[in-house]
Design a protein around this motif. Structure first.
Motif, PDB file in Angstrom:
ATOM      1  N   SER A  74      -9.532  19.344 -11.561  1.00  0.00           N
ATOM      2  CA  SER A  74     -10.504  18.536 -11.450  1.00  0.00           C
ATOM      3  C   SER A  74     -10.280  17.515 -12.839  1.00  0.00           C
ATOM      4  CB  SER A  74     -11.985  19.058 -11.556  1.00  0.00           C
ATOM      5  OG  SER A  74     -12.140  19.895 -10.269  1.00  0.00           O
ATOM      6  N   ALA A  75     -10.090  18.057 -14.191  1.00  0.00           N
ATOM      7  CA  ALA A  75      -9.931  17.466 -15.120  1.00  0.00           C
ATOM      8  C   ALA A  75      -8.769  16.380 -15.039  1.00  0.00           C
ATOM      9  CB  ALA A  75      -9.778  18.355 -16.426  1.00  0.00           C
ATOM     10  N   THR A 126     -12.410  22.912  -0.219  1.00  0.00           N
ATOM     11  CA  THR A 126     -13.826  22.871  -0.023  1.00  0.00           C
ATOM     12  C   THR A 126     -14.155  21.530  -0.042  1.00  0.00           C
ATOM     13  OG1 THR A 126     -14.258  25.214  -1.214  1.00  0.00           O
ATOM     14  CG2 THR A 126     -16.030  23.556  -0.833  1.00  0.00           C
ATOM     15  N   PRO A 127     -14.396  20.794   1.019  1.00  0.00           N
ATOM     16  CA  PRO A 127     -14.396  19.516   1.136  1.00  0.00           C
ATOM     17  C   PRO A 127     -15.433  18.896   0.344  1.00  0.00           C
ATOM     18  CG  PRO A 127     -14.127  20.088   3.147  1.00  0.00           C
ATOM     19  CD  PRO A 127     -14.187  21.167   2.473  1.00  0.00           C
ATOM     20  N   GLN A 128     -16.629  19.480   0.287  1.00  0.00           N
ATOM     21  CA  GLN A 128     -17.781  19.359  -0.363  1.00  0.00           C
ATOM     22  C   GLN A 128     -17.690  18.942  -1.990  1.00  0.00           C
ATOM     23  OE1 GLN A 128     -20.734  18.535   1.194  1.00  0.00           O
ATOM     24  NE2 GLN A 128     -21.499  17.719  -0.760  1.00  0.00           N
ATOM     25  N   LYS A 129     -16.631  19.941  -2.532  1.00  0.00           N
ATOM     26  CA  LYS A 129     -16.330  19.761  -4.027  1.00  0.00           C
ATOM     27  C   LYS A 129     -15.966  18.386  -4.051  1.00  0.00           C
ATOM     28  CE  LYS A 129     -14.537  22.115  -8.013  1.00  0.00           C
ATOM     29  NZ  LYS A 129     -13.699  23.466  -8.333  1.00  0.00           N
ATOM     30  N   ALA A 130     -14.858  18.002  -3.290  1.00  0.00           N
ATOM     31  CA  ALA A 130     -14.225  16.594  -3.637  1.00  0.00           C
ATOM     32  C   ALA A 130     -15.221  15.656  -3.336  1.00  0.00           C
ATOM     33  CB  ALA A 130     -13.308  16.304  -2.442  1.00  0.00           C
ATOM     34  N   GLN A 131     -16.255  15.657  -2.529  1.00  0.00           N
ATOM     35  CA  GLN A 131     -17.244  14.576  -2.321  1.00  0.00           C
ATOM     36  C   GLN A 131     -18.200  14.632  -3.683  1.00  0.00           C
ATOM     37  OE1 GLN A 131     -19.317  15.356   1.166  1.00  0.00           O
ATOM     38  NE2 GLN A 131     -17.368  15.851   2.431  1.00  0.00           N
ATOM     39  N   LYS A 159     -12.306  10.475  -2.638  1.00  0.00           N
ATOM     40  CA  LYS A 159     -11.934  10.371  -1.165  1.00  0.00           C
ATOM     41  C   LYS A 159     -11.271  11.525  -0.809  1.00  0.00           C
ATOM     42  CE  LYS A 159     -10.176   6.123  -2.141  1.00  0.00           C
ATOM     43  NZ  LYS A 159      -9.557   4.766  -1.938  1.00  0.00           N
ATOM     44  N   SER A 160     -11.511  12.035   0.439  1.00  0.00           N
ATOM     45  CA  SER A 160     -10.532  12.965   0.928  1.00  0.00           C
ATOM     46  C   SER A 160     -10.107  13.139   2.277  1.00  0.00           C
ATOM     47  CB  SER A 160     -11.449  14.503   0.726  1.00  0.00           C
ATOM     48  OG  SER A 160     -12.714  14.257   1.552  1.00  0.00           O
TER      49      SER A 160
END
Length: 281
Positions: A12-13, A31-36, A41-42
């Motif tokens: 993430s960093a 976990t798509p929610q984490k990208a959001q 964009k995912s």
């Protein structure tokens, strides 16, 4: 556009740093929610990244995770081709990474193992150290991207050398942190105020990048993870495998590895590795 896989603490960093430096980032995360939540964009599957990206960075926990992302009908190897480059930031097992070099080469793509030294804070500031292994042409092509989150960039051409160097470096990290934590608890037992104790160690025998990075965590006892107990424990196990493969003893890794194993057993694997202070206290 640059692809990114793996939005753990370090991933993430780095992804956010690249975005800050002007790169258009698109991600795949389990976990798509984490990208959001992070504003990226995912895409639905790893291999879809190749439709929009010539370069994908991957930052996962260990080699088994890398293998699972590479393989299968929706894996990265399906759709990779000549002109595409995979930069693997994962601290892999030194044997497994050789298989990844070979697997990517068979697709016609390019693979660079690029190990990040310094964890979350240096990467966020763009001053991490990066040690890469792989073809020199691939390294030179990737270097401008690596320089967006790394200050000191090294190239060890022989595949697996960077992965081995990361394990060796993490012996310093793990053993330093255990010693500093024990020094802190011993000083406190003597009635020395912790902040003063750490300040003195910081200009004395404890002077190190490790103490500079972890002083405030020790003072506040804030062990939110930058580099977790589980990660250092995994790396020290791999380091012991490396020493065994060379027929060499490895004296100073044994006790720290067991201490971090105990932290995992206590349910503290996801805490920062400076939390070893709690065990020694």
């Amino acid at each position: 556009m640059v692809g990114f896989i793996g939005l753990g603490n370090l991933g993430s960093a780095i992804a956010k740093r690249l975005q800050k430096m002007g790169e258009d980032i698109i991600v795949w995360n389990r976990t798509p929610q984490k990208a959001q939540n992070l504003g990226f964009k995912s895409v639905a599957t790893p291999n879809v990244l190749w439709e929009q990206c010539d370069t994908v960075l991957m930052c996962l926990f260990e080699s088994s995770a890398v293998e699972s992302v590479l393989e299968g009908e929706t894996g990265l190897l399906n759709g990779m081709k000549n002109g595409k480059t995979l930069i693997d930031l994962t601290t892999n097992h030194f044997d497994s990474v050789l298989k990844f070099h070979e697997a990517v080469a068979k697709t016609g793509g390019a693979y660079l193992e690029a190990l990040v030294f310094g964890s979350v804070v240096p990467a966020t500031k763009g001053v991490a150290t990066v040690v890469a292994s792989g073809d020199e042409k691939t390294f030179l092509t990737c270097k401008p991207l690596l320089e967006k989150f790394g200050k000191n960039i090294f190239h060890l051409p022989t595949p697996s050398s960077a992965s081995k160097m990361k394990l060796i470096n993490n012996l310093c990290l793990g053993s330093f942190m255990a010693t500093l934590a024990e020094c802190t608890t011993l000083g406190e037992a003597c009635g020395i105020e912790k902040k003063s104790l750490l300040e003195i160690l910081g200009v004395g025998g404890g002077q190190s990048l490790v103490l500079a990075a972890k002083t405030q965590k020790l003072i506040n006892e804030d062990f939110s993870p930058h580099f977790s107990n589980a990660a250092i424990n995994k790396d020290l196990h791999c380091l012991q495998d490396l020493a065994y493969s060379l027929g060499r003893p490895l004296y100073t890794a044994a006790i720290p590895k067991e201490l971090y194993s105990k932290m995992k057993d206590l349910g503290k694997g996801d805490e920062d590795f400076s939390a070893i202070y709690q065990l020694l206290k």
